[in-house]
Enzyme design. Sequence first.
Site, short mmCIF file in Angstrom:
data_model
loop_
_atom_site.label_atom_id
_atom_site.label_comp_id
_atom_site.label_asym_id
_atom_site.label_seq_id
_atom_site.Cartn_x
_atom_site.Cartn_y
_atom_site.Cartn_z
N LYS A 1 0.86 -1.18 0.00
CA LYS A 1 0.00 0.00 0.00
C LYS A 1 0.90 1.23 0.00
O LYS A 1 1.77 1.37 0.87
CB LYS A 1 -0.88 0.01 1.26
CG LYS A 1 -2.01 -1.00 1.21
CD LYS A 1 -3.23 -0.40 0.57
CE LYS A 1 -4.42 -1.33 0.70
NZ LYS A 1 -5.56 -0.84 -0.10
N ASP B 1 -0.68 -0.15 -4.55
CA ASP B 1 -2.04 0.40 -4.52
C ASP B 1 -2.02 1.76 -3.86
O ASP B 1 -1.66 1.89 -2.69
CB ASP B 1 -2.97 -0.55 -3.75
CG ASP B 1 -4.42 -0.10 -3.78
OD1 ASP B 1 -4.73 0.89 -4.47
OD2 ASP B 1 -5.26 -0.75 -3.13
N GLU C 1 -2.00 0.55 -8.71
CA GLU C 1 -3.44 0.80 -8.81
C GLU C 1 -3.75 2.28 -8.59
O GLU C 1 -3.39 2.84 -7.56
CB GLU C 1 -4.20 -0.03 -7.76
CG GLU C 1 -4.08 -1.53 -7.94
CD GLU C 1 -4.69 -2.31 -6.78
OE1 GLU C 1 -5.70 -1.84 -6.21
OE2 GLU C 1 -4.15 -3.38 -6.45
N LYS D 1 -13.03 -6.45 -7.24
CA LYS D 1 -13.41 -6.72 -5.84
C LYS D 1 -14.90 -7.05 -5.83
O LYS D 1 -15.73 -6.14 -5.84
CB LYS D 1 -13.09 -5.50 -4.97
CG LYS D 1 -11.59 -5.25 -4.88
CD LYS D 1 -11.24 -4.02 -4.09
CE LYS D 1 -9.71 -3.93 -3.93
NZ LYS D 1 -9.27 -2.59 -3.52
N ASP E 1 -8.91 0.18 -10.48
CA ASP E 1 -9.55 -0.45 -9.32
C ASP E 1 -10.86 0.28 -9.04
O ASP E 1 -11.94 -0.18 -9.42
CB ASP E 1 -8.59 -0.40 -8.12
CG ASP E 1 -9.20 -0.93 -6.84
OD1 ASP E 1 -10.33 -1.44 -6.87
OD2 ASP E 1 -8.56 -0.83 -5.77
#
Length: 323
Positions: free
Chosen positions: A134, A162, A191, A236, A214
Amino acid sequence: MRTATLYRYSVPMEAGVILRHQRLKSRDGLLVKLQQGELSGWGEIAPLPEFSQETLDQAQVAAECWLQHWVSGVESDDSVLPSVAFGLSCAQAELKQTLPLSADYRKAPLCTGDPDELFAVLQALPGEKVAKVKVGLYEAVRDGMIVNVLLEALPDLTLRLDANRSWSRAKADGFAKYVNPALRSRIAFLEEPCKTRAESREFAQDTGIAIAWDESVREADFQVEAEPGVAAIVIKPTLVGSLARCQQLVQQAHQAGLVAVISSSIESSLGLTQLARLAAWLTPATVPGLDTLDLMQAQVVRPWPDSPLPLITTEQLGVVWHR
């Protein structure tokens, strides 16, 4: 004879789990069980705060309405609420035995914080070394330095990053400045680095760092298509919708030459095992992004293989609806 039960769970989270703007102290959701004769099917309905368009209470109302029709023998369309559509479609697929049992329990380990911890986790990975980091929580320059150190230290490592749209274009460039251009090809994708799709596209083309969509995947105007600098889409299911919708997105991605990654929205162990089955079925060549169970202090109903976390059983859950 059809019966249906809706359970509600609340699992304490480990300290320090932060979503966009808030600390997540517990993960709350619903489990649905459909029963028809000897067959049964389970699904999980767990909107993610700050990411889902619907709240848990709204999801519960929609689920109860759908279940009322179902037990009466009426087949309703998928709910317009993504988490409800996903959970109910999983339960139906299990009931009809159309969700394959084989599962992909590989996971790209989710790395946060201390670079030394990351080294230990990554060096212990068997086979393909794919990890997720992250970025965007701290200074962009710091993120760039950490990513560069990891890629330099582990020559067989591929990273997925991300940023959750957290950077301005200037901050994204600050990140890229500290990642050696020779190492950038080992960033599988970053992302949504920037606040807008246009800025993210420009960033990818200017830096050679591939990006993935995303948040964009869930927006009404989004179309899956091949674009310069775009490597993947992240799916997701809790945020996207039914199994059929997920299948459609995967097919569109593969037709466009993009990687499709099935990824977690911090579901319970029951939902995660279903995502692992979905990944084995729809994206067998791609490591899914499912390394979120250790953010929780317990598993729910179905265990993840080899997890040491205690298991909450159906008897310990509250029943909120039954017919």
